[in-house]
Design an enzyme around this catalytic site. Structure first.
Site, short mmCIF file in Angstrom:
data_model
loop_
_atom_site.label_atom_id
_atom_site.label_comp_id
_atom_site.label_asym_id
_atom_site.label_seq_id
_atom_site.Cartn_x
_atom_site.Cartn_y
_atom_site.Cartn_z
CE1 TYR A 1 -2.94 -3.10 0.39
CE2 TYR A 1 -3.55 -2.37 2.58
CZ TYR A 1 -3.67 -3.27 1.55
OH TYR A 1 -4.54 -4.33 1.67
CG HIS B 1 -0.84 -8.69 0.66
ND1 HIS B 1 -0.47 -7.38 0.55
CD2 HIS B 1 -2.16 -8.72 0.35
CE1 HIS B 1 -1.52 -6.65 0.19
NE2 HIS B 1 -2.56 -7.46 0.06
N1 NDP Z 1 -5.68 -8.65 1.83
C1 NDP Z 1 -6.03 -8.21 0.63
O1 NDP Z 1 -5.70 -8.83 -0.40
C2 NDP Z 1 -6.86 -7.00 0.51
C3 NDP Z 1 -7.04 -6.19 1.62
N2 NDP Z 1 -7.79 -5.04 1.53
C4 NDP Z 1 -7.97 -4.26 2.78
O2 NDP Z 1 -9.38 -4.04 2.97
C5 NDP Z 1 -9.62 -2.64 3.13
C6 NDP Z 1 -11.01 -2.27 2.64
O3 NDP Z 1 -11.19 -2.66 1.31
P1 NDP Z 1 -11.48 -1.62 0.13
O4 NDP Z 1 -11.17 -2.32 -1.15
O5 NDP Z 1 -10.79 -0.36 0.45
O6 NDP Z 1 -13.05 -1.48 0.11
P2 NDP Z 1 -14.23 -1.09 1.10
O7 NDP Z 1 -15.22 -2.17 0.96
O8 NDP Z 1 -13.74 -0.76 2.45
O9 NDP Z 1 -14.81 0.21 0.40
C7 NDP Z 1 -14.12 1.44 0.40
C8 NDP Z 1 -14.92 2.42 -0.43
O10 NDP Z 1 -16.22 2.61 0.14
C9 NDP Z 1 -16.44 3.98 0.37
N3 NDP Z 1 -17.18 4.08 1.64
C10 NDP Z 1 -16.73 3.77 2.88
N4 NDP Z 1 -17.66 4.00 3.80
C11 NDP Z 1 -18.75 4.49 3.15
C12 NDP Z 1 -20.03 4.91 3.57
N5 NDP Z 1 -20.39 4.89 4.86
N6 NDP Z 1 -20.90 5.35 2.61
C13 NDP Z 1 -20.55 5.35 1.31
N7 NDP Z 1 -19.35 4.96 0.86
C14 NDP Z 1 -18.45 4.52 1.77
C15 NDP Z 1 -15.07 4.64 0.45
O11 NDP Z 1 -15.12 5.98 0.02
P3 NDP Z 1 -14.39 7.20 0.80
O12 NDP Z 1 -13.02 6.76 1.18
O13 NDP Z 1 -14.40 8.27 -0.22
O14 NDP Z 1 -15.25 7.53 2.00
C16 NDP Z 1 -14.29 3.77 -0.56
O15 NDP Z 1 -14.48 4.23 -1.87
C17 NDP Z 1 -8.48 -1.99 2.35
O16 NDP Z 1 -8.32 -0.62 2.65
C18 NDP Z 1 -7.32 -2.87 2.75
O17 NDP Z 1 -6.87 -2.48 4.04
C19 NDP Z 1 -8.41 -4.70 0.36
C20 NDP Z 1 -8.24 -5.46 -0.78
C21 NDP Z 1 -7.46 -6.67 -0.79
O1 LIG Z 2 -5.42 -4.15 -1.57
C1 LIG Z 2 -4.87 -5.25 -1.46
O2 LIG Z 2 -4.58 -5.73 -0.38
C2 LIG Z 2 -4.54 -6.01 -2.66
O3 LIG Z 2 -4.22 -7.15 -2.56
C3 LIG Z 2 -4.58 -5.34 -3.98
O4 LIG Z 2 -4.07 -6.17 -4.93
C4 LIG Z 2 -5.98 -4.95 -4.38
O5 LIG Z 2 -6.85 -5.98 -4.09
C5 LIG Z 2 -6.08 -4.50 -5.78
O6 LIG Z 2 -6.35 -3.36 -5.99
C6 LIG Z 2 -5.84 -5.44 -6.90
O7 LIG Z 2 -6.18 -4.81 -8.09
#
Ligand code: NDP
Ligand SMILES: O=C(O)C(=O)[C@@H](O)[C@H](O)C(=O)CO
Length: 277
Positions: free
Chosen positions: A51, A109
């Site tokens: 990240y 990860h």
């Molecule tokens: N281990 C892995 O492979 C992965 C881990 N992750 C982790 O999971 C976390 C969360 O996943 P992510 O993909 O970010 O998706 P989320 O499901 O957390 O969604 C985030 C989005 O939702 C919006 N949002 C949040 N709260 C609200 C609300 N109350 N009303 C309307 N919109 C809202 C945010 O907008 P805004 O910010 O503008 O408020 C943002 O665009 C990541 O940040 C990361 O830490 C994610 C992907 C892969």
């Molecule tokens: O956000 C994470 O933790 C990921 O593993 C990323 O790869 C994420 O899921 C992504 O944006 C892949 O296109």
């Protein structure tokens, strides 16, 4: 500010029922957003080497009015650092960037099975734990077969497995495996923001019935399934909204109809094939 309930992991450490995702929160704005999340009640901050914001997370922890001892910082080893020596160097690099002695939760990860080094990487986490570099150790995006292999080859079961999980992909079988093996499920992309989840009728109906927002319904659904969601929001009012989910309870029927929205993964992140470097 709501107090977020906690539970106990299989290693005896405490873990909150909801955490805060930090993917895409970078720079000064990112630091501000993460400080604001801690002040909105979140205690678990989820980052990763990939990240590119571990320095921001460390800075936010130092600037927050919440004491470091109350916060849990979780980060992840990227695919390019798989292997015993490589993973130990990666963990040490995360400690340096975060500016902390002991990382509260460290995950692999992605398993990157074609490289076939996730068991050696797991051994490095066990070693890092014995050195006091990390407290709890876990994985992300592991299948039950991969979890079995860690157990068979090292005898150490991960404390958590962080996986894609939301109403479109409820991960019923994997959650049952986790329950049977004492592994805590964590939900990434809990709001399935690559879809139209928040407008789905069962979610809108439950929100009206309980006088809450669709987002709160979805996050509450995770909690009732027994998974810790880690929603990301850069917006302080949404951060507070998302944490405020412990004052109502969905009925079993509501949980079931929301789970019936299942349609599969929202993108091609299949742990058996996806390689994240
Ligand atoms: N281990 C892995 O492979 C992965 C881990 N992750 C982790 O999971 C976390 C969360 O996943 P992510 O993909 O970010 O998706 P989320 O499901 O957390 O969604 C985030 C989005 O939702 C919006 N949002 C949040 N709260 C609200 C609300 N109350 N009303 C309307 N919109 C809202 C945010 O907008 P805004 O910010 O503008 O408020 C943002 O665009 C990541 O940040 C990361 O830490 C994610 C992907 C892969
Ligand atoms: O956000 C994470 O933790 C990921 O593993 C990323 O790869 C994420 O899921 C992504 O944006 C892949 O296109």
């Amino acid at each position: 500010m709501p107090t977020i309930p906690t539970l106990t992991l299989n290693d005896g450490f405490s873990f909150p029922e909801i955490g805060f995702g930090t993917y895409k929160l970078t720079g000064e704005e990112g630091v501000d957003a993460i400080v604001s999340a801690t002040e909105a009640g979140y205690r678990l901050l989820d980052t990763a080497v990939n990240y590119k914001n571990e320095r921001e997370v460390g800075e936010a922890v130092r600037r927050s009015s919440v004491d470091r001892s109350e916060l849990l910082i979780a980060t992840k080893i990227p695919g390019r650092d798989h292997g015993f020596d490589e993973a130990l160097a990666s963990i040490d690099g995360s400690r340096e960037r975060l500016g902390i002695e002991t990382i509260d939760l460290h995950l692999i990860h992605w398993p990157n099975p074609s490289v076939d080094k996730y068991v050696d990487t797991w051994r490095a986490l066990i070693e890092a734990q014995s050195r006091g570099w990390v407290r709890s150790i876990g994985v992300s995006n592991f299948t039950s077969e991969m979890l079995d292999r860690l157990d068979d080859e090292t005898g150490v079961t991960p404390a958590v497995n962080q996986v894609e999980l939301h109403p479109y992909f409820p991960q019923g079988e994997l959650r049952a495996y986790h329950r049977a093996h004492g592994i805590r499920t964590e939900s990434w992309s809990p709001l399935a923001t690559r879809g139209e989840l928040l407008g789905e009728q069962p979610i809108v109906d439950a929100a009206a019935a309980h006088g809450v927002t669709p987002t709160q319904v979805v996050l509450r659904w995770h909690v009732q399934l027994g998974s810790t969601p880690i929603p990301k929001s850069a917006t302080p009012s949404r951060q507070r909204e998302n944490a405020d989910i412990f004052g109502f309870r969905l009925t079993d029927d509501e949980v079931a109809v929301i789970s019936a929205l299942e349609r599969g993964r929202m993108w091609g992140g299949d742990p058996n094939t996806h390689e994240e470097m």
